[in-house]
Design an enzyme around this catalytic site. Structure first.
Site, PDB file in Angstrom:
ATOM      1  N   TRP A  57       0.827  -1.212   0.000  1.00 31.37           N
ATOM      2  CA  TRP A  57       0.000   0.000   0.000  1.00 31.37           C
ATOM      3  C   TRP A  57       0.856   1.255   0.000  1.00 31.37           C
ATOM      4  O   TRP A  57       0.352   2.351  -0.199  1.00 31.37           O
ATOM      5  CB  TRP A  57      -0.967  -0.010   1.186  1.00 31.37           C
ATOM      6  CG  TRP A  57      -0.384   0.292   2.537  1.00 31.37           C
ATOM      7  CD1 TRP A  57       0.763  -0.211   3.078  1.00 31.37           C
ATOM      8  CD2 TRP A  57      -0.936   1.156   3.537  1.00 31.37           C
ATOM      9  NE1 TRP A  57       0.958   0.267   4.347  1.00 31.37           N
ATOM     10  CE2 TRP A  57      -0.070   1.118   4.657  1.00 31.37           C
ATOM     11  CE3 TRP A  57      -2.080   1.950   3.608  1.00 31.37           C
ATOM     12  CZ2 TRP A  57      -0.311   1.844   5.823  1.00 31.37           C
ATOM     13  CZ3 TRP A  57      -2.316   2.678   4.774  1.00 31.37           C
ATOM     14  CH2 TRP A  57      -1.451   2.622   5.860  1.00 31.37           C
ATOM     15  N   GLU A  84       0.641  -2.404  12.799  1.00 35.41           N
ATOM     16  CA  GLU A  84       0.918  -3.844  12.746  1.00 35.41           C
ATOM     17  C   GLU A  84       1.447  -4.408  14.064  1.00 35.41           C
ATOM     18  O   GLU A  84       1.771  -5.599  14.137  1.00 35.41           O
ATOM     19  CB  GLU A  84       1.890  -4.143  11.609  1.00 35.41           C
ATOM     20  CG  GLU A  84       1.291  -3.879  10.237  1.00 35.41           C
ATOM     21  CD  GLU A  84       2.294  -4.030   9.111  1.00 35.41           C
ATOM     22  OE1 GLU A  84       1.856  -4.254   7.972  1.00 35.41           O
ATOM     23  OE2 GLU A  84       3.519  -3.921   9.361  1.00 35.41           O
ATOM     24  N   LYS A 109       2.727   0.981  16.281  1.00 38.09           N
ATOM     25  CA  LYS A 109       3.853   1.002  15.348  1.00 38.09           C
ATOM     26  C   LYS A 109       3.804   2.242  14.472  1.00 38.09           C
ATOM     27  O   LYS A 109       4.833   2.819  14.125  1.00 38.09           O
ATOM     28  CB  LYS A 109       3.822  -0.261  14.477  1.00 38.09           C
ATOM     29  CG  LYS A 109       4.937  -0.354  13.448  1.00 38.09           C
ATOM     30  CD  LYS A 109       4.829  -1.636  12.634  1.00 38.09           C
ATOM     31  CE  LYS A 109       5.918  -1.712  11.576  1.00 38.09           C
ATOM     32  NZ  LYS A 109       5.800  -2.953  10.755  1.00 38.09           N
ATOM     33  N   GLN A 110       2.606   2.641  14.093  1.00 39.65           N
ATOM     34  CA  GLN A 110       2.422   3.806  13.227  1.00 39.65           C
ATOM     35  C   GLN A 110       0.983   4.290  13.386  1.00 39.65           C
ATOM     36  O   GLN A 110       0.158   3.608  13.983  1.00 39.65           O
ATOM     37  CB  GLN A 110       2.714   3.449  11.775  1.00 39.65           C
ATOM     38  CG  GLN A 110       1.744   2.445  11.161  1.00 39.65           C
ATOM     39  CD  GLN A 110       2.225   1.919   9.826  1.00 39.65           C
ATOM     40  OE1 GLN A 110       3.186   1.176   9.751  1.00 39.65           O
ATOM     41  NE2 GLN A 110       1.552   2.313   8.763  1.00 39.65           N
TER      42      GLN A 110
END
Length: 755
Positions: A345, A485, A597-598
């Site tokens: 993505w 994730e 994580k983000q």
């Protein structure tokens, strides 16, 4: 040292390009060999080559990747293969081979000229026997002719008189970290020309590469004998005098069976016709001038940011397939081995906005790749028991899923990778990119012929993927992975659910447009995709009933069901550190904590930023930003945080996030730049400048800007292409100047900045 700022010594200051076009290294450090190989990567949209040295170096990680050349491999299914190194040019001075790991380096400078797309290197070298020679190397992958590459080496003796020889060769056995993919079909040399004809072991892709060696002045020719060899090489010798400069040129042509049935013959024929080095260089520079005219960003008042931004854009441009719509840009561009050259993505969400608004033809190619691979997406959906098209989390040539399900762990155990099975937001990411390309370009033809099928068939997938929850009177999307994730196999991920809501609503609007504008196409798709009225009613119902846990009073959104019950952690207590939180705590422990994580909820609020007011954004920012592993989580996060920080008028914090993204490769912020360029971060950097600090919003009348420039930035200038019209933005801290141009006619529009 690579100079990116103006805070250098007086002597070093002379090496800094005040216009911000050069990345300059003035000291060779073997400990940074692989990092700098990434930094000095170059290419031309057809291939990319890491910044290794022409003469080679011990333990170098040389690599050239060509778009679309995949071959089978264990675990990852298929990988982009390392192709023969076209750089090799070996100089022997009086029998001593020039190398940086032999003799003495008396002067060294390497320069990536981003404006011209050239890598230069100057070295004064004293050989082990005490001979002093100056070398000037220059190379480029032609942006004007994607099949042509060129190297020029100027050799100047300071005190040596005697024989100098120059040899070029092709290594027929390049490998991917020890995995071989090539067998030689033919190779040889004649008349100072070498050639190599190879084929991949499994996919049977053929490659033909040829090169010729030219020297100015008197020399002894040692390459006039026809020689068939599995290791093609040829050399030229000449007598060198002190203070004399001899110029050597190597011109290379390369073709694969993706472009022609006879790549070797085609490469040799093209080599015979190729013009002079100077002519090739002039055409190459002209092509770069046109690209930068449309894609450059000018920043005044911050030379470090200026160089870093141009560097990120340069690396995206050299990886973008201008002439090919069956390939896309991998997460490491064409600069490194990780992720096997698969497509994620990263391209659709992070890179495509830059391409769509400055190089729409490139954006069209990248999205057309998704249409070419829709059959693979359909096969994946069918295999998983769903309808429609379910795009692969990792895609390659066919669009079939190539994410490994198991990978070996550190202690010999196997680790299950769930992304390919359940990180399903990729299907909406592709639809989102297609929709916004159409929205910004007005390319009705592409939407009619390709985009509509993508958006509608992925909507069919979502119809089959949701589950009805009678207790809650809502639809659920269970067992997924969102952008964060660190947490897998979760239910009702807010990002996924609300992006699916947007997807289904957009698909319904698209269908209405298609029926009115192109009734024949809508009739064809109705039959092909089985689009009956009941289906559209179902889509509307699902969009209205998808479950999201959001506090109606504060606007705080739960990232997924049960997230608020996870253990909370103060990340500051773990500083300083040089690892991600997952690396410190382990996969399972991190999964049980509120450590991101983000951006996940915040990523949603960026992509659908028109749907959320500032108060809602601030509420979710205040909750999720402190829980995000900004330093070592994911390189995809900092640029997005920079944009959202601008939206809530936290410009200082925005700048901190922005520079972390902008310097991720140049300054090896995450200590992994040696593996290759961070492509998604590079695309995010452009978005952070334009949508964050530039404050650009896209309206039905075109783009407008409300700048929020960082301290020190006195000017920000860039161009955007919206529906075939160019808008030039020249922004300062006080006002916005917007200039709209069409067919060289210019109209000035002044837009007051909103505080």
């Amino acid at each position: 040292m690579v100079y990116l700022s103006n805070q250098t010594t007086q002597n070093e200051q002379q090496l800094v390009d005040s216009d911000g076009w050069n990345v300059i290294e003035t000291e060779f450090n073997p400990a940074q060999l692989h990092h700098k190989e990434t930094v000095f990567t170059t290419g031309n949209g057809y291939l990319g080559t890491r910044g290794t040295f022409e003469e080679g170096y011990s333990n170098e990680l040389s690599a050239t990747f060509i778009h679309g050349i995949y071959d089978d491999v264990a675990i990852a299914t298929t990988e982009l293969v390392n192709c023969p190194n076209w750089l090799t040019l070996v100089v022997n001075v009086g029998g001593e081979r020039f190398r940086l790991d032999a003799g003495e380096i008396m002067y060294y400078e390497r320069r990536l000229d981003m404006r011209l797309g050239i890598v230069n290197r100057e070295v004064r070298w004293r050989s082990p026997k005490g001979h002093t020679i100056d070398f000037h190397f220059e190379r480029f992958a032609s942006l004007a002719d994607r099949h042509v590459l060129a190297i020029r080496c100027q050799i100047t003796s300071q005190d040596f008189e005697g024989e100098v020889s120059v040899e070029i060769e092709f290594d027929p056995n390049p490998h991917n970290h020890g995995v071989k993919h090539w067998k030689t079909l033919d190779g040889g040399s004649a008349d100072n020309t070498i050639w190599l004809h190879s084929q991949t072991l499994h996919s049977k892709m053929q490659l033909g590469i040829a090169a010729k060696l030219l020297v100015e002045g008197n020399f002894e020719d040692k390459g006039d004998k026809v020689e068939l060899s599995s290791h093609p090489h040829t050399s030229i010798s000449f007598h060198c005098l002190p203070k004399q400069t001899v110029t050597v040129e190597k011109i290379i042509t390369v073709f694969t069976s993706r472009e022609t049935e006879t790549p070797m013959t085609t490469a040799l024929n093209r080599l015979a016709e190729v013009p002079s080095y100077s002519t090739l260089l002039a055409a190459h520079i002209a092509a770069w001038e046109k690209v930068w005219q449309d894609s450059d960003i000018v920043i005044e008042g911050d030379i470090k940011a200026q160089i870093a931004v141009r560097y990120n854009l340069f690396q995206l441009i050299v990886a973008a397939p201008l002439h090919d719509d069956r390939v896309s840009i991998p997460p490491k561009t064409l600069s490194g081995f990780p992720y096997s050259g698969h497509i994620f993505w990263d391209t659709d969400i992070f890179i495509l906005p830059f391409m769509t608004l400055t190089q729409p033809a490139l954006a069209r190619n990248l999205l057309t790749y998704r249409h070419h691979t829709i059959e693979g997406a359909r096969r994946k959906a069918k295999e998983a028991g769903y309808a429609g098209a379910m795009y692969a989390w990792e895609s390659a040539a066919t669009g079939d899923e190539v994410t490994p399900r198991w990978v070996p762990g550190l202690n010999g155990e196997s680790i299950r990778i769930w992304c390919g099975d359940i990180e399903v937001h990729i299907s909406t990411d592709v639809a989102y990119a297609a929709w916004h390309y159409w929205l910004y370009t007005g390319d009705d033809e592409w939407m009619r012929d390709r985009g509509a099928e993508i958006i509608l068939d992925t909507a069919k997938f979502w119809e089959s993927r949701v589950e009805w929850n009678p207790e809650r009177n809502s639809y659920d999307i269970r067992d997924v992975i969102g952008p964060d994730e660190n947490h897998d196999r979760v239910d009702n991920n807010a990002f996924t659910n609300l992006m699916v809501q947007w997807h289904l609503q957009s698909a319904l609007m698209l269908w209405d447009w298609l029926c009115q504008a192109y009734p024949d196409t809508s009739a064809q798709l109705k039959t092909k995709l089985n689009l009956e009225a009941e289906r559209f009613e179902k889509w509307a119902l699902i969009a209205n009933k998808l479950y999201v846990n959001q506090d109606p009073n504060t606007g705080l959104m739960e990232q997924f069901e049960g997230f608020f019950q996870l253990e909370d952690v103060n990340l500051a207590e773990y500083e300083p550190r040089t690892k991600s939180m997952q690396g410190l705590l382990g996969i399972e422990a991190t999964n049980q904590k509120q450590i991101l994580k983000q951006p996940d909820v915040l990523m949603l609020m960026y992509l659908l930023r028109d749907r959320y007011d500032r108060k809602t954004l601030e509420t979710n920012w205040n909750y999720y930003s402190p829980r995000t592993d900004h330093s070592y989580g994911s390189s995809l996060g900092p640029a997005i945080h920079a944009i959202l920080a601008c939206d809530i008028n936290q410009t200082t914090e925005a700048y901190s996030h922005f520079m972390r993204a902008a310097l991720v490769d140049l300054e090896d912020v995450r200590c992994n730049a040696a593996e290759g360029v961070h492509a998604a971060s590079a695309g995010g950097v452009w978005q952070a400048v334009v949508f964050g600090f530039g404050g650009v919003r896209m309206t039905q009348f075109g783009p407008i800007a409300c700048p929020n420039l960082p301290q020190g930035w006195t000017r920000l200038k860039f161009r955007l292409n919206w529906r075939n019209e160019w808008y030039e933005f020249d922004l300062t801290g006080n006002h916005t100047v917007e200039k709209k141009t069409e067919q060289e006619e210019q109209e000035m529009v002044f837009v007051e900045a909103v505080a």
